[in-house]
Design a protein around this motif. Structure first.
Motif, PDB file in Angstrom:
ATOM      1  N   VAL A   1      -8.154   7.085 -15.078  1.00  0.00           N
ATOM      2  CA  VAL A   1      -6.654   6.312 -14.005  1.00  0.00           C
ATOM      3  C   VAL A   1      -8.418   6.372 -12.671  1.00  0.00           C
ATOM      4  O   VAL A   1      -8.872   7.325 -12.218  1.00  0.00           O
ATOM      5  CB  VAL A   1      -5.459   6.917 -13.484  1.00  0.00           C
ATOM      6  CG1 VAL A   1      -5.115   5.500 -12.863  1.00  0.00           C
ATOM      7  CG2 VAL A   1      -4.593   6.702 -14.750  1.00  0.00           C
ATOM      8  N   TYR A   2      -8.929   4.992 -12.385  1.00  0.00           N
ATOM      9  CA  TYR A   2      -9.837   5.032 -10.936  1.00  0.00           C
ATOM     10  C   TYR A   2      -8.630   4.590  -9.759  1.00  0.00           C
ATOM     11  O   TYR A   2      -8.033   3.358  -9.742  1.00  0.00           O
ATOM     12  CB  TYR A   2     -10.072   4.221 -11.282  1.00  0.00           C
ATOM     13  CG  TYR A   2     -11.635   4.114 -10.222  1.00  0.00           C
ATOM     14  CD1 TYR A   2     -11.861   5.006  -9.561  1.00  0.00           C
ATOM     15  CD2 TYR A   2     -11.048   2.797  -9.616  1.00  0.00           C
ATOM     16  CE1 TYR A   2     -12.353   5.279  -8.141  1.00  0.00           C
ATOM     17  CE2 TYR A   2     -11.713   3.040  -7.766  1.00  0.00           C
ATOM     18  CZ  TYR A   2     -12.527   4.437  -7.888  1.00  0.00           C
ATOM     19  OH  TYR A   2     -13.336   4.324  -5.874  1.00  0.00           O
ATOM     20  N   ARG A   3      -8.314   5.307  -8.829  1.00  0.00           N
ATOM     21  CA  ARG A   3      -6.907   5.563  -7.420  1.00  0.00           C
ATOM     22  C   ARG A   3      -8.224   5.001  -6.687  1.00  0.00           C
ATOM     23  O   ARG A   3      -7.802   3.878  -5.323  1.00  0.00           O
ATOM     24  CB  ARG A   3      -6.286   6.446  -7.211  1.00  0.00           C
ATOM     25  CG  ARG A   3      -5.515   6.271  -8.959  1.00  0.00           C
ATOM     26  CD  ARG A   3      -4.339   6.844  -8.481  1.00  0.00           C
ATOM     27  NE  ARG A   3      -3.527   7.423  -9.340  1.00  0.00           N
ATOM     28  CZ  ARG A   3      -3.143   8.412 -10.098  1.00  0.00           C
ATOM     29  NH1 ARG A   3      -4.211   9.171 -10.469  1.00  0.00           N
ATOM     30  NH2 ARG A   3      -2.008   7.833 -10.968  1.00  0.00           N
ATOM     31  N   GLY A   4      -9.341   5.699  -6.370  1.00  0.00           N
ATOM     32  CA  GLY A   4     -10.068   4.993  -4.974  1.00  0.00           C
ATOM     33  C   GLY A   4      -9.755   6.259  -4.249  1.00  0.00           C
ATOM     34  O   GLY A   4      -9.068   7.135  -4.183  1.00  0.00           O
ATOM     35  N   ARG A   5     -10.342   6.426  -2.493  1.00  0.00           N
ATOM     36  CA  ARG A   5     -10.101   7.084  -1.672  1.00  0.00           C
ATOM     37  C   ARG A   5      -8.496   6.770  -0.920  1.00  0.00           C
ATOM     38  O   ARG A   5      -8.151   8.121  -0.949  1.00  0.00           O
ATOM     39  CB  ARG A   5     -11.316   6.698  -0.397  1.00  0.00           C
ATOM     40  CG  ARG A   5     -10.641   7.498   0.749  1.00  0.00           C
ATOM     41  CD  ARG A   5     -11.896   7.267   1.744  1.00  0.00           C
ATOM     42  NE  ARG A   5     -11.321   5.301   2.598  1.00  0.00           N
ATOM     43  CZ  ARG A   5     -11.034   4.967   3.544  1.00  0.00           C
ATOM     44  NH1 ARG A   5     -10.232   6.510   3.959  1.00  0.00           N
ATOM     45  NH2 ARG A   5     -10.778   3.907   3.750  1.00  0.00           N
ATOM     46  N   THR A   6      -8.216   5.668  -0.976  1.00  0.00           N
ATOM     47  CA  THR A   6      -7.260   6.062  -0.160  1.00  0.00           C
ATOM     48  C   THR A   6      -5.305   5.827  -1.414  1.00  0.00           C
ATOM     49  O   THR A   6      -4.112   5.039  -1.265  1.00  0.00           O
ATOM     50  CB  THR A   6      -6.574   4.448   0.677  1.00  0.00           C
ATOM     51  OG1 THR A   6      -6.344   3.043  -0.114  1.00  0.00           O
ATOM     52  CG2 THR A   6      -7.789   5.171   1.551  1.00  0.00           C
ATOM     53  N   THR A   7      -6.295   6.019  -2.721  1.00  0.00           N
ATOM     54  CA  THR A   7      -5.274   5.182  -3.981  1.00  0.00           C
ATOM     55  C   THR A   7      -4.813   3.772  -3.861  1.00  0.00           C
ATOM     56  O   THR A   7      -4.315   3.544  -4.400  1.00  0.00           O
ATOM     57  CB  THR A   7      -3.809   6.152  -4.395  1.00  0.00           C
ATOM     58  OG1 THR A   7      -2.853   6.177  -3.416  1.00  0.00           O
ATOM     59  CG2 THR A   7      -4.224   8.331  -3.940  1.00  0.00           C
ATOM     60  N   ASN A   8      -5.761   3.086  -3.817  1.00  0.00           N
ATOM     61  CA  ASN A   8      -5.423   1.793  -3.300  1.00  0.00           C
ATOM     62  C   ASN A   8      -6.450   0.576  -3.767  1.00  0.00           C
ATOM     63  O   ASN A   8      -6.011  -0.619  -3.829  1.00  0.00           O
ATOM     64  CB  ASN A   8      -4.911   1.331  -2.294  1.00  0.00           C
ATOM     65  CG  ASN A   8      -3.417   1.922  -1.462  1.00  0.00           C
ATOM     66  OD1 ASN A   8      -2.602   1.205  -1.773  1.00  0.00           O
ATOM     67  ND2 ASN A   8      -3.415   2.665  -0.607  1.00  0.00           N
ATOM     68  N   ALA A   9      -6.853   1.282  -4.552  1.00  0.00           N
ATOM     69  CA  ALA A   9      -8.156   0.145  -5.398  1.00  0.00           C
ATOM     70  C   ALA A   9      -7.249  -0.624  -6.323  1.00  0.00           C
ATOM     71  O   ALA A   9      -6.446  -0.935  -6.463  1.00  0.00           O
ATOM     72  CB  ALA A   9      -9.308   1.427  -6.362  1.00  0.00           C
ATOM     73  N   LEU A  10      -8.529  -1.564  -6.738  1.00  0.00           N
ATOM     74  CA  LEU A  10      -7.857  -2.859  -6.968  1.00  0.00           C
ATOM     75  C   LEU A  10      -6.948  -3.648  -7.181  1.00  0.00           C
ATOM     76  O   LEU A  10      -6.713  -4.576  -7.355  1.00  0.00           O
ATOM     77  CB  LEU A  10      -7.621  -2.834  -8.781  1.00  0.00           C
ATOM     78  CG  LEU A  10      -8.896  -1.721  -9.776  1.00  0.00           C
ATOM     79  CD1 LEU A  10      -9.571  -3.253 -10.300  1.00  0.00           C
ATOM     80  CD2 LEU A  10      -9.617  -0.677  -9.627  1.00  0.00           C
ATOM     81  N   GLU A  11      -7.212  -3.818  -5.489  1.00  0.00           N
ATOM     82  CA  GLU A  11      -7.207  -5.196  -4.642  1.00  0.00           C
ATOM     83  C   GLU A  11      -7.341  -6.797  -5.117  1.00  0.00           C
ATOM     84  O   GLU A  11      -7.957  -6.831  -3.976  1.00  0.00           O
ATOM     85  CB  GLU A  11      -6.649  -4.840  -3.532  1.00  0.00           C
ATOM     86  CG  GLU A  11      -5.385  -4.070  -3.352  1.00  0.00           C
ATOM     87  CD  GLU A  11      -4.004  -4.283  -3.268  1.00  0.00           C
ATOM     88  OE1 GLU A  11      -3.965  -5.281  -3.691  1.00  0.00           O
ATOM     89  OE2 GLU A  11      -3.219  -3.599  -2.949  1.00  0.00           O
ATOM     90  N   VAL A  12      -7.524  -6.785  -6.020  1.00  0.00           N
ATOM     91  CA  VAL A  12      -7.846  -8.128  -6.564  1.00  0.00           C
ATOM     92  C   VAL A  12      -7.650  -9.281  -6.538  1.00  0.00           C
ATOM     93  O   VAL A  12      -8.900 -10.212  -5.708  1.00  0.00           O
ATOM     94  CB  VAL A  12      -8.360  -7.854  -8.326  1.00  0.00           C
ATOM     95  CG1 VAL A  12      -9.729  -6.900  -8.681  1.00  0.00           C
ATOM     96  CG2 VAL A  12      -7.142  -8.210  -9.026  1.00  0.00           C
TER      97      VAL A  12
ATOM     98  N   HIS B   1      -7.159  -9.891  -3.084  1.00  0.00           N
ATOM     99  CA  HIS B   1      -7.660  -9.967  -2.042  1.00  0.00           C
ATOM    100  C   HIS B   1      -8.819  -9.721  -1.848  1.00  0.00           C
ATOM    101  O   HIS B   1      -9.411  -9.639  -0.743  1.00  0.00           O
ATOM    102  CB  HIS B   1      -6.932  -8.404  -0.601  1.00  0.00           C
ATOM    103  CG  HIS B   1      -5.874  -9.431  -1.123  1.00  0.00           C
ATOM    104  ND1 HIS B   1      -4.671 -10.445  -0.294  1.00  0.00           N
ATOM    105  CD2 HIS B   1      -4.725  -8.067  -1.645  1.00  0.00           C
ATOM    106  CE1 HIS B   1      -3.562 -10.186  -0.670  1.00  0.00           C
ATOM    107  NE2 HIS B   1      -3.188  -9.285  -1.474  1.00  0.00           N
TER     108      HIS B   1
ATOM    109  N   PRO C   1       0.714  -1.050  -0.355  1.00  0.00           N
ATOM    110  CA  PRO C   1      -0.125   0.137   0.237  1.00  0.00           C
ATOM    111  C   PRO C   1       0.936   0.794   0.069  1.00  0.00           C
ATOM    112  O   PRO C   1       2.165   1.270   1.164  1.00  0.00           O
ATOM    113  CB  PRO C   1      -0.883  -0.013   1.063  1.00  0.00           C
ATOM    114  CG  PRO C   1      -0.306  -1.107   2.376  1.00  0.00           C
ATOM    115  CD  PRO C   1       0.887  -2.046   1.513  1.00  0.00           C
TER     116      PRO C   1
END
Lengths: 314, 314
Positions: free
Chosen positions: A151-162, A164, A74
């Motif tokens: 680019v999509y990063r999400g709230r904490t810029t950690n998106a797409l942890e697929v 997990h 992360p």
């Protein structure tokens, strides 16, 4: 300012690429990370490598428009901070500021899988699409997303942890993250190798026995030759990967799913099995027009991704 | 042009709301869908309802700026076509053109779950966020996403079919979509009711026996009172829902997950159990700051969503 520098900071090696503003790679150099030496040693090594690439090509920092850095998550891409990756000595470490100050060039950090996704979107299999999901299936499983062309990063810029996401809650496969039944624990190269080692230890009859070290590469090779145990291990992992990809398609309704990383290099068998599960399990409206293809950028994908990241953000 | 009209076309009823340009609802009217009468009958009923709402409030079509319509998927929001929903008589039916021609007002169509997501984003639990996932847990499970502050629809405008992500590949629970182990087959109101009926038929000792009709409502009620069978059915469904929400968070890294629909109305127990699983299974970087909250818009959520859709797009 006609150049871009991309750096991929991995657990075992650091790669640095020099490219023109269109992403054409002019020079790539690689050094060992030697992560065990600690954060300041690794930071110095990154800076020296960037310096060396410029010197070797007779370029000054005034010629470089931006530096893109990909590193394992992360991390916080907005703040330029590496939080706590498994294979690097950085903990809540601001990697961007010292490099920016040293060279006086804008420096952009992102998750390595995000960088690779941007690379495939700009220069690889995802070029010309609007909604692209990239997943890398290697020792771990990670991902990145381009949605609505951004680019999509999400709230904490950690998106797409697929890797997990849970695909089998009753599995006994333990993931690095601590959970049971994560996609990474069932379909990654590490997961495939672990099952192969277990099979050999169990004294079952398999041609995998002849190898001293077992990785997913040997499993795919022996499966190809017809070894039943290897086939079962391979197909089991690819079935779960197919479920993971189905879930991605039913969730994102993407134009394309690009699969990179070591396991994807096993070739058409991977894509055949994944598509089979997607056709069986996915919603036709979304799956019927969604492409599932191998990454195109090859072994330099990560550092090209770091270059692409910088080009995207300048 | 001071008004907006929202229409929710459901399998059993059609709701129509008149609002001002800020989404304040002035009037809501509801009629039966009578879906079995076929597409032209239902289309006429929609048009008559819109007409009636305007007449009753003494408004002409010149006062109305736009009409938003929410309907069950699959549909093509861009083309305004309803593809083939389970509970409506429309097949590849252009719902937008006849309504647009009749009233000479812009008409926007979207998936009902997307419309509800937009409603929660503009007027409800997701207001002020950047990345919001809405899921509705009712007879089915659907969803909608606001990413980077924008509605995300995907290639065919059918994204966020999270009800049809596989959360248990070895489950024998058959989903409406044909698969086994979909979230919808394990956590929806229908799934809960089905398990309750099975329990009663199996002659197991349970207070659920006393009901002539069983829905998730009775299961939650008897679980609350301590019936072990009801508790087991409830907790099993909520555990899977927790896995679904974990997968959503690890994938989207959202600011907030908003849960609506009938099952969410069972109250705090739903959110407690879901958060428990998320805390156990999710990646801390993303889960620790991500809110999981009930939808705020209540029983009118769908038609308010249709209003919000129109306001968003005008």
């Amino acid at each position: 300012m006609r150049y871009i520098i991309g750096v991929d900071v991995g657990g075992t090696k650091i790669s640095c690429a020099l490219s023109d503003l269109s992403g054409n790679i002019i020079e790539t150099q690689v050094v060992e990370t030697n992560a065990s030496e600690g954060e300041s040693a690794v930071l110095s090594r990154i800076i020296r490598l960037i310096d060396k690439v410029m010197i070797d090509r007779d370029i000054t920092k005034e010629d470089v428009k931006a530096i893109g850095i990909g590193a394992p998550g992360p991390l916080d891409a907005r703040l330029g901070i590496i939080i706590e990756p498994a294979n690097l000595p950085f903990t809540n470490f601001d990697l961007v500021t010292p490099i920016k100050e040293k060279f006086n060039i804008p420096v952009y950090l992102d998750n390595d899988a995000n960088a690779a996704a941007i690379g495939e979107f700009m220069f690889g299999a995802g070029a010309g699409t609007e909604n692209m999901i990239y997943i890398t299936v290697s020792t771990g499983i990670g991902g990145g997303a381009i949605l609505n062309g951004q680019v999509y990063r999400g709230r904490t810029t950690n998106a797409l942890e697929v890797g997990h996401t849970t695909v089998d809650p009753f599995s006994s496969a333990r993931c690095n993250c601590g959970n049971l039944g994560c996609l990474e624990a069932l379909s990654s190269g590490t997961a495939i190798a672990r099952r192969a080692k277990d099979a050999v230890l169990s004294n079952i009859d398999t041609s995998l026995k002849k190898y001293k070290t077992l990785t997913s590469y040997e499993v795919f090779k022996e499966a190809e030759k017809g070894d039943k145990v290897a086939i079962s291990i391979r197909d089991n992992a690819l079935r779960y990967l197919g479920i993971g990809v189905t879930n991605i398609i039913n969730t994102f309704d993407p134009d394309i799913v690009v699969i990179g990383g070591g396991v994807s290099k096993a070739g058409e068998v991977v894509f055949e099995k994944v598509r089979e599960v997607v056709n069986e399990r996915g919603l036709k409206t979304m799956t019927s027009g969604c492409k599932i293809v191998p990454a195109q950028l090859g072994t330099d994908a990560w550092v090209i991704g770091a270059v692409a990241l910088a080009i995207l953000l300048i």
